[in-house]
Write a protein that holds these residues in place. Sequence first.
Motif, PDB file in Angstrom:
ATOM      1  N   ILE A  30       8.985   1.410  17.882  1.00 18.41           N
ATOM      2  CA  ILE A  30       7.674   1.754  17.347  1.00 18.41           C
ATOM      3  C   ILE A  30       7.830   2.957  16.420  1.00 18.41           C
ATOM      4  O   ILE A  30       8.199   4.049  16.862  1.00 18.41           O
ATOM      5  CB  ILE A  30       6.669   2.066  18.471  1.00 18.41           C
ATOM      6  N   PHE A  31       7.579   2.725  15.139  1.00 17.71           N
ATOM      7  CA  PHE A  31       7.587   3.794  14.152  1.00 17.71           C
ATOM      8  C   PHE A  31       6.159   4.319  14.061  1.00 17.71           C
ATOM      9  O   PHE A  31       5.245   3.575  13.698  1.00 17.71           O
ATOM     10  CB  PHE A  31       8.043   3.272  12.784  1.00 17.71           C
ATOM     11  N   VAL A  32       5.963   5.591  14.400  1.00 21.95           N
ATOM     12  CA  VAL A  32       4.620   6.166  14.445  1.00 21.95           C
ATOM     13  C   VAL A  32       4.441   7.096  13.248  1.00 21.95           C
ATOM     14  O   VAL A  32       5.267   7.980  13.011  1.00 21.95           O
ATOM     15  CB  VAL A  32       4.386   6.926  15.763  1.00 21.95           C
ATOM     16  N   THR A  33       3.364   6.877  12.500  1.00 23.50           N
ATOM     17  CA  THR A  33       3.105   7.640  11.281  1.00 23.50           C
ATOM     18  C   THR A  33       1.626   7.975  11.175  1.00 23.50           C
ATOM     19  O   THR A  33       0.785   7.249  11.697  1.00 23.50           O
ATOM     20  CB  THR A  33       3.560   6.849  10.037  1.00 23.50           C
ATOM     21  N   ASN A  34       1.344   9.048  10.451  1.00 23.69           N
ATOM     22  CA  ASN A  34      -0.054   9.358  10.166  1.00 23.69           C
ATOM     23  C   ASN A  34      -0.475   8.777   8.825  1.00 23.69           C
ATOM     24  O   ASN A  34      -1.572   9.036   8.353  1.00 23.69           O
ATOM     25  CB  ASN A  34      -0.320  10.869  10.230  1.00 23.69           C
ATOM     26  N   GLY A  35       0.402   8.003   8.214  1.00 29.56           N
ATOM     27  CA  GLY A  35       0.081   7.344   6.955  1.00 29.56           C
ATOM     28  C   GLY A  35       0.332   8.181   5.727  1.00 29.56           C
ATOM     29  O   GLY A  35       0.065   7.746   4.615  1.00 29.56           O
ATOM     30  N   SER A  36       0.885   9.385   5.893  1.00 29.21           N
ATOM     31  CA  SER A  36       1.117  10.257   4.739  1.00 29.21           C
ATOM     32  C   SER A  36       2.224   9.727   3.827  1.00 29.21           C
ATOM     33  O   SER A  36       2.238  10.018   2.641  1.00 29.21           O
ATOM     34  CB  SER A  36       1.442  11.676   5.195  1.00 29.21           C
ATOM     35  N   ARG A  37       3.122   8.947   4.394  1.00 30.43           N
ATOM     36  CA  ARG A  37       4.196   8.317   3.610  1.00 30.43           C
ATOM     37  C   ARG A  37       4.180   6.826   3.911  1.00 30.43           C
ATOM     38  O   ARG A  37       4.161   6.428   5.075  1.00 30.43           O
ATOM     39  CB  ARG A  37       5.564   8.870   4.010  1.00 30.43           C
ATOM     40  N   PRO A  38       4.195   5.996   2.873  1.00 31.42           N
ATOM     41  CA  PRO A  38       4.178   4.547   3.137  1.00 31.42           C
ATOM     42  C   PRO A  38       5.457   4.102   3.852  1.00 31.42           C
ATOM     43  O   PRO A  38       6.540   4.589   3.555  1.00 31.42           O
ATOM     44  CB  PRO A  38       4.087   3.912   1.754  1.00 31.42           C
ATOM     45  N   ILE A  39       5.292   3.198   4.795  1.00 30.05           N
ATOM     46  CA  ILE A  39       6.428   2.645   5.536  1.00 30.05           C
ATOM     47  C   ILE A  39       6.342   1.135   5.438  1.00 30.05           C
ATOM     48  O   ILE A  39       5.311   0.543   5.748  1.00 30.05           O
ATOM     49  CB  ILE A  39       6.381   3.075   7.024  1.00 30.05           C
ATOM     50  N   ARG A  40       7.434   0.512   5.001  1.00 33.32           N
ATOM     51  CA  ARG A  40       7.428  -0.946   4.911  1.00 33.32           C
ATOM     52  C   ARG A  40       7.507  -1.532   6.322  1.00 33.32           C
ATOM     53  O   ARG A  40       8.188  -0.971   7.193  1.00 33.32           O
ATOM     54  CB  ARG A  40       8.559  -1.453   4.028  1.00 33.32           C
ATOM     55  N   PRO A  41       6.802  -2.626   6.568  1.00 34.43           N
ATOM     56  CA  PRO A  41       6.853  -3.240   7.905  1.00 34.43           C
ATOM     57  C   PRO A  41       8.282  -3.626   8.259  1.00 34.43           C
ATOM     58  O   PRO A  41       8.973  -4.272   7.474  1.00 34.43           O
ATOM     59  CB  PRO A  41       5.967  -4.478   7.757  1.00 34.43           C
ATOM     60  N   PRO A  42       8.764  -3.213   9.422  1.00 35.80           N
ATOM     61  CA  PRO A  42      10.160  -3.433   9.779  1.00 35.80           C
ATOM     62  C   PRO A  42      10.484  -4.849  10.236  1.00 35.80           C
ATOM     63  O   PRO A  42      11.600  -5.303  10.083  1.00 35.80           O
ATOM     64  CB  PRO A  42      10.411  -2.439  10.904  1.00 35.80           C
ATOM     65  N   GLY A  43       9.542  -5.563  10.836  1.00 35.46           N
ATOM     66  CA  GLY A  43       9.807  -6.909  11.337  1.00 35.46           C
ATOM     67  C   GLY A  43      10.569  -6.899  12.647  1.00 35.46           C
ATOM     68  O   GLY A  43      10.892  -5.855  13.202  1.00 35.46           O
ATOM     69  N   GLY A  44      10.853  -8.094  13.161  1.00 28.80           N
ATOM     70  CA  GLY A  44      11.563  -8.225  14.433  1.00 28.80           C
ATOM     71  C   GLY A  44      10.747  -7.649  15.571  1.00 28.80           C
ATOM     72  O   GLY A  44       9.531  -7.824  15.641  1.00 28.80           O
ATOM     73  N   LEU A  45      11.417  -6.937  16.467  1.00 26.97           N
ATOM     74  CA  LEU A  45      10.747  -6.297  17.596  1.00 26.97           C
ATOM     75  C   LEU A  45      10.201  -4.920  17.229  1.00 26.97           C
ATOM     76  O   LEU A  45       9.736  -4.197  18.089  1.00 26.97           O
ATOM     77  CB  LEU A  45      11.716  -6.160  18.776  1.00 26.97           C
ATOM     78  N   ALA A  46      10.284  -4.574  15.958  1.00 23.17           N
ATOM     79  CA  ALA A  46       9.812  -3.261  15.500  1.00 23.17           C
ATOM     80  C   ALA A  46       8.430  -3.395  14.874  1.00 23.17           C
ATOM     81  O   ALA A  46       8.098  -4.409  14.275  1.00 23.17           O
ATOM     82  CB  ALA A  46      10.795  -2.675  14.490  1.00 23.17           C
ATOM     83  N   ARG A  47       7.655  -2.344  15.057  1.00 21.25           N
ATOM     84  CA  ARG A  47       6.327  -2.313  14.439  1.00 21.25           C
ATOM     85  C   ARG A  47       5.988  -0.895  14.034  1.00 21.25           C
ATOM     86  O   ARG A  47       6.646   0.058  14.447  1.00 21.25           O
ATOM     87  CB  ARG A  47       5.279  -2.867  15.389  1.00 21.25           C
ATOM     88  N   VAL A  48       4.971  -0.787  13.207  1.00 21.18           N
ATOM     89  CA  VAL A  48       4.500   0.508  12.746  1.00 21.18           C
ATOM     90  C   VAL A  48       3.129   0.755  13.356  1.00 21.18           C
ATOM     91  O   VAL A  48       2.271  -0.128  13.338  1.00 21.18           O
ATOM     92  CB  VAL A  48       4.401   0.551  11.202  1.00 21.18           C
TER      93      VAL A  48
END
Length: 153
Positions: A30-48
């Motif tokens: 789980i990639f946790v962000t406040n949205g200040s930097r765009p993060i591309r969706p990782p796919g697989g078992l990973a999520r944002v």
Amino acid sequence: MSVRLLVDADACPVRDEVLRVANRVGLETIFVTNGSRPIRPPGGLARVVVVTEGADKADDWIAEQASPTDVCLTNDIPLAARCIAQGALCLSFKGHPWTEDNIGSALAGRELARHLREIGVAGGPAPMQQADRSRFLNALDAAVQAALRRAKG
């Protein structure tokens, strides 16, 4: 309990390395962000997970979710302290393990460094090197194995 990687994503320089280990072992990430930097969706078992904007909102989410079978990845020493208090394993992005034995001195060192920066005596941390990435990969493998042992428990 399943093992998860909780990533403080807003300042994560080792995203590819995290995904490589997570995909090899089959871990939810789980990639946790406040949205200040765009993060591309990782796919697989990973999520944002995008939390509401604001100081420490991503940290709050990670600290509230952290459990003894999680590995929290952050350079934020106060966040690491909060995750350790929840029983989670913690690593810096350069592969330094944060533990109950070293987090107190790390917090004190952080305050000293902040003070030195305020008076103009010191700069920030050294830039990420290839050796840091290798050390991170090795430390992440070790932390994941320790978390898997805890989960079997």
